[in-house]
Design a protein around this motif. Structure first.
Motif, PDB file in Angstrom:
ATOM      1  N   TYR A  68       0.837  -1.201   0.000  1.00  0.00           N
ATOM      2  CA  TYR A  68       0.000   0.000   0.000  1.00  0.00           C
ATOM      3  C   TYR A  68       0.874   1.254   0.000  1.00  0.00           C
ATOM      4  CZ  TYR A  68      -4.097   2.878   1.123  1.00  0.00           C
ATOM      5  OH  TYR A  68      -5.105   3.802   1.092  1.00  0.00           O
ATOM      6  N   GLN A  69       1.958   1.195   0.765  1.00  0.00           N
ATOM      7  CA  GLN A  69       2.867   2.333   0.838  1.00  0.00           C
ATOM      8  C   GLN A  69       3.732   2.437  -0.416  1.00  0.00           C
ATOM      9  OE1 GLN A  69       6.472   1.634   2.517  1.00  0.00           O
ATOM     10  NE2 GLN A  69       7.115   3.755   2.307  1.00  0.00           N
ATOM     11  N   ARG A  70       4.111   1.299  -1.014  1.00  0.00           N
ATOM     12  CA  ARG A  70       5.005   1.285  -2.170  1.00  0.00           C
ATOM     13  C   ARG A  70       4.287   1.664  -3.461  1.00  0.00           C
ATOM     14  NH1 ARG A  70       9.737   1.755  -3.242  1.00  0.00           N
ATOM     15  NH2 ARG A  70       9.490   0.491  -5.106  1.00  0.00           N
ATOM     16  N   SER A  71       3.013   1.261  -3.602  1.00  0.00           N
ATOM     17  CA  SER A  71       2.348   1.331  -4.901  1.00  0.00           C
ATOM     18  C   SER A  71       1.168   2.291  -4.903  1.00  0.00           C
ATOM     19  CB  SER A  71       1.865  -0.072  -5.307  1.00  0.00           C
ATOM     20  OG  SER A  71       1.065  -0.019  -6.457  1.00  0.00           O
ATOM     21  N   PRO A  72       1.258   3.415  -5.590  1.00  0.00           N
ATOM     22  CA  PRO A  72       0.103   4.305  -5.725  1.00  0.00           C
ATOM     23  C   PRO A  72      -1.074   3.610  -6.406  1.00  0.00           C
ATOM     24  CG  PRO A  72       2.119   5.454  -6.348  1.00  0.00           C
ATOM     25  CD  PRO A  72       2.476   4.009  -6.171  1.00  0.00           C
ATOM     26  N   ALA A  73      -0.798   2.724  -7.375  1.00  0.00           N
ATOM     27  CA  ALA A  73      -1.881   2.024  -8.078  1.00  0.00           C
ATOM     28  C   ALA A  73      -2.626   1.097  -7.135  1.00  0.00           C
ATOM     29  CB  ALA A  73      -1.315   1.235  -9.258  1.00  0.00           C
ATOM     30  N   PHE A  74      -1.897   0.403  -6.270  1.00  0.00           N
ATOM     31  CA  PHE A  74      -2.524  -0.486  -5.293  1.00  0.00           C
ATOM     32  C   PHE A  74      -3.316   0.323  -4.269  1.00  0.00           C
ATOM     33  CE2 PHE A  74      -2.357  -3.192  -1.424  1.00  0.00           C
ATOM     34  CZ  PHE A  74      -2.919  -4.357  -1.937  1.00  0.00           C
ATOM     35  N   ALA A  75      -2.736   1.405  -3.797  1.00  0.00           N
ATOM     36  CA  ALA A  75      -3.395   2.245  -2.795  1.00  0.00           C
ATOM     37  C   ALA A  75      -4.645   2.906  -3.353  1.00  0.00           C
ATOM     38  CB  ALA A  75      -2.428   3.299  -2.280  1.00  0.00           C
TER      39      ALA A  75
END
Length: 388
Positions: A191-198
């Motif tokens: 969640y912290q690493r990926s803007p797309a996932f977040a």
């Protein structure tokens, strides 16, 4: 004592009671008596199905006779799978593991089960849940699987690819996860690493919050598909580049029971070939990702840390898996094959003793390392099989 901010995990007293119920068999007997699992009911509709042969053409010829006897039949038995999308009308989602209950009280979906005993929702909390919170439609994502990094990678993240590529559902449809999963380390890290996932429309189910969904979708993709793993890998971005590092991934015996009894001798042998000994549990997730991105040659004890081969440069990845004779598994080879790593081999050691320790034959290990290091750069190898 575990966190108190969710129905599960539970406090110390709850763990004592649950452990007693498990050990006496009462948990399973009570669960089976109350819950009636079902896959077919008037409110369950299969919307989509696609047959997938995950291991079509997978090499299953290894020099290690113990592993070789297992991997062929296991790959055949587990290769065929149906990718499906199912809709459940007027479904309940309970908060402890996001398990699905039909409008007639039957258990439609069970989360990842205990090794021996199936996991059931709390019958008491189900009886007391009241009206719940209403949602018109949603996808049930996860409430338990993703707390294990391997299942997070191969079971849960492929749901996103299926949602976007083949489901026909709106991209902004709510994805139900519970608070415990959201705060777990693997979900939180991505969640912290990926803007797309977040940016996905996560519907966080709070402790004690029951959801009533008018149309709930369950997406079940196959776990071992190259495109799906590649998409999951892309979510993390890159922290480093391949640097030709050679790593012996061991396990800290002070934290984990299962490990190599002659670890010092194994580490010394591998050090003569330029391998450094690393314990993933001593590193942050960010450090682990960066490390695996730099590795080209990995000798690793069978265990969850091996799942991080997903961060390696796949066409340059060389992997030698070490495993006890009485605990051999196929999952990490399947992952390596699906990714398309350059080299994969497996050596079994002795059976584990009461402390979970086993020994690795140093002469066989030396031979295996020599073969891995001298592998031709223009071919791939899986066990005894060379591929152009």
């Amino acid at each position: 004592m575990r966190r108190k901010s969710n129905d599960y995990p539970i406090g110390l007293a709850g763990h004592v009671v649950r452990s007693l119920l498990f050990r006496t068999g009462q948990y399973e007997r009570l669960g089976r008596k109350f819950w009636r699992p079902t896959t077919e009911a008037p409110y369950i509709h299969q919307l989509y199905s696609r047959h997938v042969e995950m291991f079509d053409g997978i090499p299953t010829d290894f020099a290690d006779p113990t592993y070789n006897a297992m991997i062929g039949p296991e790959s055949i038995n587990c290769s065929a799978i149906e990718e499906t999308i199912t809709a459940i009308d007027n479904a309940w989602v309970e908060p402890s593991r996001c398990q699905v209950i039909g409008p007639d009280g039957r258990l439609v979906r069970r989360s990842l089960t205990h090794r021996v005993v199936p996991v059931y929702p709390s019958a008491f909390r189900y009886a007391m849940h009241g009206k719940g919170v209403a949602l018109p439609e949603a996808v049930v994502y996860d409430g338990y699987h993703g707390t294990n990094f391997y299942h997070h990678l191969v079971d849960m993240l492929p749901i996103i690819e299926l949602l976007f590529e083949r489901s026909g559902l709106p991209r902004d449809i709510p994805l139900i996860v519970n608070r415990w999963l959201v705060e777990s380390r693997f979900f939180a890290y991505l969640y912290q690493r990926s803007p797309a996932f977040a940016a996905l429309n996560w519907r966080i189910q709070e402790p004690g919050e029951w959801l009533r969904v008018g149309r709930l979708y369950r997406l079940d993709p196959p776990p071992y598909v190259h495109a799906s793993l590649a998409r999951s890998r892309a979510l993390y971005g890159h922290l480093s580049e391949p640097k030709g590092r050679r790593v012996f991934l061991s396990r800290d015996s002070k934290r984990y029971g299962r490990g190599i009894r002659n670890e010092a001798e194994v580490a010394a042998l591998l050090a003569t070939h330029g391998f450094e000994t690393v314990y993933a549990e001593h590193l942050t997730l960010e450090q682990q990702q960066a490390l695996f991105e730099e590795i080209t040659h990995l000798v690793a004890l069978q265990g969850m840390g091996m799942a991080q081969m997903i961060f390696m440069d796949w066409p340059q990845g060389h992997i030698l898996e070490l495993t006890p004779r009485d605990r051999i598994t196929s999952e990490y080879y399947w992952q390596g094959w699906t990714q398309g790593v350059r080299y994969y081999d497996v050596h079994t050691g002795t059976e584990m003793d009461e402390a979970g320790q086993y020994e690795v034959d140093l002469d066989r290990l030396e031979q295996g390392v020599q073969r891995m290091l001298n592998h031709p750069p223009d071919k791939r190898r899986y066990g005894e099989t060379l591929i152009d």
